[in-house]
Design a protein around this motif. Structure first.
Motif, PDB file in Angstrom:
ATOM      1  N   VAL A  69      -2.802   4.193 -15.340  1.00 57.28           N
ATOM      2  CA  VAL A  69      -4.425   4.115 -15.809  1.00 57.28           C
ATOM      3  C   VAL A  69      -4.253   2.342 -15.354  1.00 57.28           C
ATOM      4  O   VAL A  69      -5.396   1.681 -14.386  1.00 57.28           O
ATOM      5  N   ALA A  70      -3.358   1.397 -15.773  1.00 54.88           N
ATOM      6  CA  ALA A  70      -3.387   0.034 -15.561  1.00 54.88           C
ATOM      7  C   ALA A  70      -3.368  -0.614 -14.072  1.00 54.88           C
ATOM      8  O   ALA A  70      -4.228  -1.517 -13.496  1.00 54.88           O
ATOM      9  N   GLU A  71      -2.535   0.218 -13.789  1.00 56.73           N
ATOM     10  CA  GLU A  71      -1.779  -0.070 -11.621  1.00 56.73           C
ATOM     11  C   GLU A  71      -2.501   0.244 -11.214  1.00 56.73           C
ATOM     12  O   GLU A  71      -2.866  -0.172  -9.429  1.00 56.73           O
ATOM     13  N   GLN A  72      -2.759   1.656 -11.547  1.00 61.86           N
ATOM     14  CA  GLN A  72      -3.370   2.674 -10.417  1.00 61.86           C
ATOM     15  C   GLN A  72      -4.239   3.435 -10.255  1.00 61.86           C
ATOM     16  O   GLN A  72      -5.467   3.147  -8.655  1.00 61.86           O
ATOM     17  N   VAL A  73      -5.852   3.234 -11.521  1.00 55.62           N
ATOM     18  CA  VAL A  73      -6.614   3.697 -11.433  1.00 55.62           C
ATOM     19  C   VAL A  73      -7.456   2.556 -10.874  1.00 55.62           C
ATOM     20  O   VAL A  73      -8.270   3.351 -10.395  1.00 55.62           O
ATOM     21  N   PRO A  74      -7.193   1.573 -11.110  1.00 54.00           N
ATOM     22  CA  PRO A  74      -8.510   0.222 -10.289  1.00 54.00           C
ATOM     23  C   PRO A  74      -8.325   0.727  -9.449  1.00 54.00           C
ATOM     24  O   PRO A  74     -10.219   0.030  -8.386  1.00 54.00           O
ATOM     25  N   GLN A  75      -7.526   0.600  -8.382  1.00 50.53           N
ATOM     26  CA  GLN A  75      -7.563   1.067  -6.518  1.00 50.53           C
ATOM     27  C   GLN A  75      -8.231   1.705  -6.576  1.00 50.53           C
ATOM     28  O   GLN A  75      -9.116   1.940  -5.089  1.00 50.53           O
ATOM     29  N   VAL A  76      -8.044   3.480  -7.086  1.00 46.65           N
ATOM     30  CA  VAL A  76      -9.311   3.950  -6.959  1.00 46.65           C
ATOM     31  C   VAL A  76     -10.805   3.708  -6.714  1.00 46.65           C
ATOM     32  O   VAL A  76     -11.450   3.715  -5.584  1.00 46.65           O
ATOM     33  N   ARG A  77     -11.008   2.361  -8.106  1.00 50.80           N
ATOM     34  CA  ARG A  77     -12.510   2.370  -8.029  1.00 50.80           C
ATOM     35  C   ARG A  77     -12.519   0.981  -6.546  1.00 50.80           C
ATOM     36  O   ARG A  77     -13.371   1.290  -6.324  1.00 50.80           O
ATOM     37  N   ARG A  78     -11.533   1.160  -5.894  1.00 48.61           N
ATOM     38  CA  ARG A  78     -11.581   0.118  -5.007  1.00 48.61           C
ATOM     39  C   ARG A  78     -12.467   0.710  -3.626  1.00 48.61           C
ATOM     40  O   ARG A  78     -12.735   0.295  -2.762  1.00 48.61           O
ATOM     41  N   ILE A  79     -10.823   1.638  -3.456  1.00 49.26           N
ATOM     42  CA  ILE A  79     -10.877   2.216  -1.779  1.00 49.26           C
ATOM     43  C   ILE A  79     -12.481   3.905  -2.380  1.00 49.26           C
ATOM     44  O   ILE A  79     -12.402   3.989  -1.195  1.00 49.26           O
TER      45      ILE A  79
END
Length: 260
Positions: A69-79
């Motif tokens: 959740v901390a490392e990967q999920v924020p990348q989905v918000r970006r992509i």
């Protein structure tokens, strides 16, 4: 069944998770691991023109749910991709004293966030571990967690790849020597299941019968179990006691959304 592109029009896919999604024990031609998510991406890109389908795999072995959740999920918000696969929580459930109800609550919070950032979210249930040494004792916890996952999918409109009901992976040939990660054929079966869960017609059947082979004798089974305990179980327990993770110093193999 309609073609997937006719119903979802997918052009960008991001895979999140741990060793299961990273693809451990499914070696690729480039020396890295492939795995079911890579294989799913190939299936999704099959009818696309060159460069018309992009894929990122952010999964890293050993990751717990909060780390994902901390490392990967924020990348989905970006992509903001068309499709996200989110398979997480298994490493939490394996830990002594873990509560599947509590893990599911954290999982749902992440799903709600992903649903706002991606067109389609697909989640995976846990495998049925009835035939796996040691892990068969966790079958009840996994079943409880799976019940939560199906309810979460209903509440948030997610697709589900139901690994618990995938009978093909009850065959020992679906698993690699460590009995924790899938074999190449096991990864292929999961990729086909995931594709069909999304509505894609596949020529291969994830439940196709395995070729017939002789059963192991009780003596052969005991010998295999002993070799497994020495080669895989004891090192795994040792890492847990030392507070180490197989994912220490490992980075995502495909961190950016690139043409497939």
């Amino acid at each position: 069944m309609p073609n997937l592109q006719e119903t979802l029009d997918l052009t960008a896919y991001v895979a999140l998770g741990d060793s299961f999604t990273e693809g451990l024990n499914d070696p690729a031609a480039d020396g890295a691991f492939a795995g079911w998510a890579d294989r799913l991406a190939v299936l999704l890109a099959a009818d696309r023109p060159p460069g018309g389908f992009r894929y990122a795999n952010l999964a890293v072995r050993g990751r717990l749910l909060d780390q994902i959740v901390a490392e990967q999920v924020p990348q989905v918000r970006r992509i903001r991709p068309d499709l996200v696969t989110f398979c997480a929580g298994g490493n939490d459930i394996l830990r002594p004293g873990s509560d599947p109800d509590e893990v599911a609550g954290r999982f749902e919070a992440a799903v709600a966030e992903l649903a706002d950032s991606a067109g389609t979210v697909l989640i995976c249930t846990g495998f049925d571990t009835r035939g796996v040494p040691l892990l068969k004792h966790l079958r009840g916890k996994i079943a409880t967690y799976n019940g939560h996952l199906r309810a979460i999918a209903d509440r948030h409109g997610c697709q589900v790849a139901d690994l618990w009901s995938l009978r093909a992976v009850q065959d020992r040939r679906a698993w690699s020597e460590d009995r924790l990660h899938l074999s190449p054929e096991g990864h292929q079966r999961v990729a086909l299941l995931a594709a069909r869960s999304l509505g894609l017609r596949t020529e291969q059947d994830p439940e196709a019968p395995w070729p017939s082979v002789p059963e192991l004798s009780p003596a052969e089974q005991r010998r295999e179990n002993l070799q497994w305990a020495r080669g895989f179980l004891l090192p795994w327990v040792g890492r847990r006691l030392r507070g180490e993770s197989s994912g220490d110093h490992v980075e995502a193999k495909r961190p950016e959304l690139l043409p497939l």
